[in-house]
Design a protein around this motif. Structure first.
Motif, PDB file in Angstrom:
ATOM      1  N   LYS A  32       0.875  -1.225  -0.194  1.00 32.24           N
ATOM      2  CA  LYS A  32       0.080  -0.114  -0.025  1.00 32.24           C
ATOM      3  C   LYS A  32       0.770   1.367   0.091  1.00 32.24           C
ATOM      4  O   LYS A  32       0.546   2.265  -0.691  1.00 32.24           O
ATOM      5  N   LYS A  33       2.138   1.366   0.816  1.00 26.58           N
ATOM      6  CA  LYS A  33       2.721   2.459   0.813  1.00 26.58           C
ATOM      7  C   LYS A  33       4.146   2.223   1.220  1.00 26.58           C
ATOM      8  O   LYS A  33       4.394   1.065   1.693  1.00 26.58           O
ATOM      9  N   GLN A  44      -1.548  -3.992   2.603  1.00 27.40           N
ATOM     10  CA  GLN A  44      -2.994  -3.837   2.622  1.00 27.40           C
ATOM     11  C   GLN A  44      -3.525  -5.283   2.506  1.00 27.40           C
ATOM     12  O   GLN A  44      -3.161  -5.966   1.483  1.00 27.40           O
ATOM     13  N   ASP A  49      -4.532  -3.057   7.355  1.00 26.05           N
ATOM     14  CA  ASP A  49      -2.993  -2.387   6.883  1.00 26.05           C
ATOM     15  C   ASP A  49      -2.097  -3.190   8.069  1.00 26.05           C
ATOM     16  O   ASP A  49      -2.423  -2.865   9.317  1.00 26.05           O
TER      17      ASP A  49
END
Length: 91
Positions: A32-33, A44, A49
């Motif tokens: 996700k990041k 995710q 998360d």
């Protein structure tokens, strides 16, 4: 998809999913990041998360990761909550 009898994996019980009852399936998610300058990111997953550190990667270098890549992982309780370990890119 990796099938392992591991205590951190989720137990599968489904009809028509291609797994036998009682087999183990590692959790799957997507990156996700990424916080490249700090060496960590977030996945995710099905249950929300999860934090992961570059040391959790099994088959790739942190610098080659991209947001949206599919991964398998194990989950454990870290000092600040759940985190992903044994993170592997699904190729």
């Amino acid at each position: 998809m990796s099938i392992l009898p591991h205590p951190q994996a989720a137990r599968i019980n489904c009809d028509g999913c291609g797994l036998w009852e009682g087999e183990w399936k590692l959790a799957e998610g997507k990156i996700k990041k990424l916080v490249t300058d700090k060496g960590f990111g977030f996945i995710q997953g099905d249950r929300g998360d999860l934090f992961f550190h570059l040391s959790a990667l099994q088959n790739s270098q942190f610098e080659t990761l991209e947001v949206g890549q599919s991964v398998t992982y194990e989950e454990e309780e870290g000092p600040k909550g759940p985190r992903a370990t044994a993170v592997e890119i699904i190729e």
